[in-house]
Write an enzyme that holds these catalytic residues in place. Structure first.
Site, PDB file in Angstrom:
ATOM      1  N   HIS A  82      39.835  25.935  37.571  1.00 48.78           N
ATOM      2  CA  HIS A  82      39.083  26.749  38.522  1.00 48.78           C
ATOM      3  C   HIS A  82      38.001  27.504  37.787  1.00 48.78           C
ATOM      4  O   HIS A  82      38.235  28.083  36.734  1.00 48.78           O
ATOM      5  CB  HIS A  82      40.005  27.750  39.228  1.00 48.78           C
ATOM      6  CG  HIS A  82      39.254  28.636  40.176  1.00 48.78           C
ATOM      7  ND1 HIS A  82      38.887  28.219  41.424  1.00 48.78           N
ATOM      8  CD2 HIS A  82      38.752  29.887  40.028  1.00 48.78           C
ATOM      9  CE1 HIS A  82      38.210  29.193  42.018  1.00 48.78           C
ATOM     10  NE2 HIS A  82      38.112  30.212  41.198  1.00 48.78           N
ATOM     11  N   ASP A 161      45.241  34.613  52.774  1.00 48.64           N
ATOM     12  CA  ASP A 161      44.080  34.896  51.922  1.00 48.64           C
ATOM     13  C   ASP A 161      42.791  34.839  52.737  1.00 48.64           C
ATOM     14  O   ASP A 161      41.906  35.669  52.551  1.00 48.64           O
ATOM     15  CB  ASP A 161      44.011  33.913  50.749  1.00 48.64           C
ATOM     16  CG  ASP A 161      42.725  34.088  49.959  1.00 48.64           C
ATOM     17  OD1 ASP A 161      42.530  35.180  49.394  1.00 48.64           O
ATOM     18  OD2 ASP A 161      41.888  33.161  49.957  1.00 48.64           O
ATOM     19  N   ARG A 168      38.371  42.156  53.486  1.00 52.80           N
ATOM     20  CA  ARG A 168      37.877  42.850  52.287  1.00 52.80           C
ATOM     21  C   ARG A 168      36.359  42.826  52.226  1.00 52.80           C
ATOM     22  O   ARG A 168      35.712  43.786  51.801  1.00 52.80           O
ATOM     23  CB  ARG A 168      38.472  42.211  51.024  1.00 52.80           C
ATOM     24  CG  ARG A 168      39.951  42.546  50.831  1.00 52.80           C
ATOM     25  CD  ARG A 168      40.584  41.606  49.814  1.00 52.80           C
ATOM     26  NE  ARG A 168      39.848  41.588  48.575  1.00 52.80           N
ATOM     27  CZ  ARG A 168      39.715  40.522  47.779  1.00 52.80           C
ATOM     28  NH1 ARG A 168      40.314  39.376  48.082  1.00 52.80           N
ATOM     29  NH2 ARG A 168      39.017  40.591  46.691  1.00 52.80           N
ATOM     30  N   SER A 183      44.070  36.364  45.072  1.00 49.07           N
ATOM     31  CA  SER A 183      43.363  35.494  46.021  1.00 49.07           C
ATOM     32  C   SER A 183      43.079  34.118  45.384  1.00 49.07           C
ATOM     33  O   SER A 183      43.392  33.069  45.956  1.00 49.07           O
ATOM     34  CB  SER A 183      42.062  36.191  46.441  1.00 49.07           C
ATOM     35  OG  SER A 183      41.174  35.316  47.074  1.00 49.07           O
ATOM     36  N   LYS A 187      45.317  30.193  46.009  1.00 51.64           N
ATOM     37  CA  LYS A 187      44.714  28.931  46.460  1.00 51.64           C
ATOM     38  C   LYS A 187      45.041  27.781  45.502  1.00 51.64           C
ATOM     39  O   LYS A 187      45.290  26.658  45.919  1.00 51.64           O
ATOM     40  CB  LYS A 187      43.198  29.104  46.607  1.00 51.64           C
ATOM     41  CG  LYS A 187      42.858  29.985  47.828  1.00 51.64           C
ATOM     42  CD  LYS A 187      41.373  30.152  48.037  1.00 51.64           C
ATOM     43  CE  LYS A 187      40.795  31.247  47.187  1.00 51.64           C
ATOM     44  NZ  LYS A 187      40.124  32.329  47.892  1.00 51.64           N
TER      45      LYS A 187
HETATM   46  N1  URA Z   1      36.922  34.580  45.101  1.00 52.08           N
HETATM   47  C1  URA Z   1      38.078  34.469  45.790  1.00 52.08           C
HETATM   48  O1  URA Z   1      38.528  33.361  46.064  1.00 52.08           O
HETATM   49  N2  URA Z   1      38.728  35.577  46.132  1.00 52.08           N
HETATM   50  C2  URA Z   1      38.275  36.805  45.858  1.00 52.08           C
HETATM   51  O2  URA Z   1      38.919  37.764  46.203  1.00 52.08           O
HETATM   52  C3  URA Z   1      37.058  36.927  45.159  1.00 52.08           C
HETATM   53  C4  URA Z   1      36.404  35.787  44.786  1.00 52.08           C
END
Ligand code: URA
Ligand code: CA
Length: 434
Positions: A82, A161, A168, A183, A187
């Protein structure tokens, strides 16, 4: 359990229990807890932070909120990568084929996304015929056969999320290390990764602008991963200038092909070897980073890496002859040069602003509905630290209109030339193992 008690506890700087974390994540996902209470809790977390155990619990509560991809039919350790996002970051395509050629299975789920250029899927779709609609049986079989497949987003992954991130975004609580780290990790874990390599970008073109913040985020994610049984490592890499030379979809595919043949830009080639070596070690195909790196160099030099990439394109319906003949990729109508206005050294190439220039040409999406022009973008000819002569081209603009004054102005404003010698920035700033 009452939400107001959970909020007050965190407001007072106390630790939340696993049950309390599950309670608010599930309650919010199911619509039983209102936005105003959850935004209050997000703000409390923003100020009071979470410890490692709370962060891991939050991550797993989000993973459990939706579907999880089952990769158990794929042989071997599934290592995912990632990147926290940058400009002109072509790494995924080259890196995937390199590590696959060493035997690490790459079962990648990818998106389109918003940004300066499209996501990995958009880039791949600049190859004629290429598609990412695979059934899960086809996906598993392809990874077992050729070690690499890329599929579009499917299933209802981490709905918690999605809701929390959207909330947020409008409540001033995005830039919080525990919230960002959980977060991102949720994923990756829901997508089925056994092990995770993170490329945390730092600098002007990155989400985290300072090295200190980038290291904190990397450590937070590595700790979450290791705590929940996913071997995780991170590197911190420079994003003060774009990565490689190409920014644009088809242009980046060509750059990825060059890199797989060992002829990529020095920084991109190096980043692929650095991240790739970690993936190969986590994937159990080498004992040390040095050994892993030499395996990667070997598959690039003996042509196995580019061979895997060809097989991958063919398996997903694409025209693999682009590998030998990149002019088959979408071509822009106009090529416009950007001559340097003075002699000197490149002092700055502000990644984020150069990314915006590519977006103005149509290479990226401003909103989900925007259409992408796969052919357009920029090829830089210089990197920070390079010497330039007046009149020499700093970049070539690939455009489908010859009216690019706004792009020229933007590039001139954000490529700074100084008369003094300038040091090139180091690419790999840190490696975070725990
Ligand atoms: N990228 C994400 O996937 N989540 C966040 O909270 C910030 C950046
Ligand atoms: Ca690039």
């Amino acid at each position: 359990m009452r939400m107001v008690d959970v909020i007050e506890k965190k407001r007072n700087g106390e630790e939340l229990t696993t049950e309390e974390i599950k309670f608010f994540v599930n309650g919010y996902t199911e619509g039983k807890i209102p936005d105003y209470q959850v935004s209050s809790l997000m703000m409390a977390i923003y100020f009071q932070d979470m410890n490692d155990r709370e962060r891991a619990d939050l991550t797993m509560a989000m993973v459990e909120s939706g579907d999880k991809i089952n990769l158990s039919g794929i042989e071997g350790i599934k290592v995912d990568k990632h990147s926290t996002g940058g400009v002109g970051d072509t790494t995924t395509l080259s890196l995937a084929a390199m590590v696959a050629a060493v035997g690490v299975p790459v079962a990648k789920m990818s998106g389109r996304g918003l940004g300066h250029t499209g996501g990995t899927i958009d880039k791949l779709e600049s190859i004629s015929g290429f598609h990412v609609e695979l059934s899960s049986e086809q996906f598993t079989k392809q990874v077992n056969d050729i070690k690499m497949a890329v599929i579009g987003q499917s299933g209802n992954l981490t709905p918690a999320d999605k809701k929390l991130y959207a909330l947020r975004d409008v409540t001033g609580t995005v830039p919080s290390i525990p919230l960002i780290a959980s977060s991102i990790m949720s994923k990756k874990i829901a997508a089925g990764a056994d092990a995770i390599v993170l490329d945390v970008k730092t600098g002007e073109g990155a989400f985290m602008k300072t090295l200190e913040d980038s290291i904190s985020l990397a450590k937070a994610m590595v700790q979450i991963g290791n705590r929940v049984g996913r071997n995780t490592m991170a590197i911190i890499s420079d994003m003060s200038q774009p990565l490689g030379y190409a920014i644009g979809n088809a242009l980046e595919v060509k750059e990825a092909i060059d890199t797989l043949k060992g002829n990529g830009p020095e920084d991109l080639q190096e980043l692929c070897y650095t991240l790739g070596a970690q993936m190969v070690v986590l994937g159990g195909k080498a004992k040390t980073i040095e050994e892993a790196r030499s395996l990667l160099v070997e598959v690039v030099q003996n042509g196995k890496a580019i061979e895997v990439f060809k097989k991958f394109i063919e398996a997903q319906g694409g025209d693999a002859s682009v590998v030998d003949n990149p002019s088959l990729l979408p071509q822009a109508k106009f090529q416009i040069e950007l001559p340097a206005k003075q002699d000197g050294y490149v002092a700055k190439m502000e990644a984020d602003e150069i990314g915006v220039a590519a977006m103005l040409l149509g290479a990226g999406r401003a909103t989900k509905e925007s259409e992408i022009d796969l052919a357009v973008g920029l090829i830089l000819h210089k990197k920070v630290g390079d010497q330039v002569k007046q009149g020499e081209s700093l970049a070539t603009i690939y455009s489908n209109t010859d009216d690019v004054q706004n792009v020229l102005d933007k590039l001139y404003a954000h490529i700074v030339i100084s008369s003094d010698k300038v040091e090139a920035p180091t690419l790999i700033k840190e490696i975070v193992l725990d």
